[in-house]
Structures are given as C-alpha cells and as structure tokens.
Design a protein around this motif. Structure first.
Motif, PDB file in Angstrom:
ATOM      1  N   GLU A   1      20.494  79.482 175.934  1.00 34.03           N
ATOM      2  CA  GLU A   1      21.097  80.381 174.935  1.00 34.03           C
ATOM      3  C   GLU A   1      20.953  79.812 173.528  1.00 34.03           C
ATOM      4  O   GLU A   1      20.716  80.559 172.575  1.00 34.03           O
TER       5      GLU A   1
ATOM      6  N   GLU B   1      17.650  80.654 172.049  1.00 32.55           N
ATOM      7  CA  GLU B   1      17.365  82.062 171.782  1.00 32.55           C
ATOM      8  C   GLU B   1      18.288  82.707 170.756  1.00 32.55           C
ATOM      9  O   GLU B   1      17.882  83.629 170.064  1.00 32.55           O
ATOM     10  N   ASP B   2      19.538  82.271 170.696  1.00 33.47           N
ATOM     11  CA  ASP B   2      20.544  82.937 169.861  1.00 33.47           C
ATOM     12  C   ASP B   2      21.014  82.022 168.731  1.00 33.47           C
ATOM     13  O   ASP B   2      20.615  80.865 168.646  1.00 33.47           O
ATOM     14  N   ASP B   3      21.903  82.561 167.900  1.00 31.13           N
ATOM     15  CA  ASP B   3      22.497  81.779 166.813  1.00 31.13           C
ATOM     16  C   ASP B   3      23.293  80.618 167.402  1.00 31.13           C
ATOM     17  O   ASP B   3      24.235  80.840 168.177  1.00 31.13           O
TER      18      ASP B   3
ATOM     19  N   GLU C   1      27.246  80.672 166.853  1.00 27.16           N
ATOM     20  CA  GLU C   1      27.930  81.690 167.649  1.00 27.16           C
ATOM     21  C   GLU C   1      27.923  81.319 169.129  1.00 27.16           C
ATOM     22  O   GLU C   1      28.920  81.493 169.828  1.00 27.16           O
ATOM     23  N   THR C   2      26.806  80.799 169.601  1.00 27.34           N
ATOM     24  CA  THR C   2      26.699  80.406 171.006  1.00 27.34           C
ATOM     25  C   THR C   2      27.676  79.277 171.322  1.00 27.34           C
ATOM     26  O   THR C   2      28.406  79.334 172.317  1.00 27.34           O
TER      27      THR C   2
ATOM     28  N   ARG D   1      31.300  80.463 171.374  1.00 32.64           N
ATOM     29  CA  ARG D   1      31.614  81.206 172.592  1.00 32.64           C
ATOM     30  C   ARG D   1      31.771  80.256 173.788  1.00 32.64           C
ATOM     31  O   ARG D   1      32.731  80.342 174.546  1.00 32.64           O
ATOM     32  N   TRP D   2      30.837  79.327 173.938  1.00 36.21           N
ATOM     33  CA  TRP D   2      30.884  78.392 175.061  1.00 36.21           C
ATOM     34  C   TRP D   2      32.066  77.431 174.956  1.00 36.21           C
ATOM     35  O   TRP D   2      32.552  76.938 175.971  1.00 36.21           O
TER      36      TRP D   2
END
Length: 62
Positions: A40, A43-45, A48-49, A52-53
């Motif tokens: 993740e 692939e993602d910001d 933000e990742t 969230r985690w």
C-alpha cells in the motif's frame, strides 16, 4: 505550503514494520501483515496509508 510528514516507518529484522509519528513508536505491524502495508505504501499516499494502519487492529489476530 509543503506538508510536513508526521508518520514514518521502519522495516525490522523480524519482518514486522514499526509505524512512528514524530519519531515515537505508534504501532508494530506484525510480519504476516507487513507485506500488505508495504504494498500500500508503494501505491498510495504514504502519510494517509500510515495514518490508517496506525489505527486499525492487527489483521493477523482476526
């Protein structure tokens, strides 16, 4: 205005990933979950990742 990253991470020898915020440990993502987190992040910001985690329970315990 540039965003100052507040989250970071460190891959550990045991295969886990330590999520940090302001250089303080927030959560250890265990080895079985670590590859999903790293994928993740690629692939993602990342901020933000990691945010969230840092707040979700371990998927290995489920």
């Amino acid at each position: 205005m540039a965003r100052i990253p507040s989250f970071g991470y460190h891959e550990r020898r045991d295969g886990s990933v330590m999520i940090t915020r302001g250089c303080s440990p927030v959560r250890i993502v265990p080895g079985p979950d670590a590859p999903a987190l790293l994928a993740e992040l690629a692939e993602d910001d990342p901020q933000e990742t990691l945010a969230r985690w840092a707040t979700i329970p371990s998927r290995a315990a489920a």
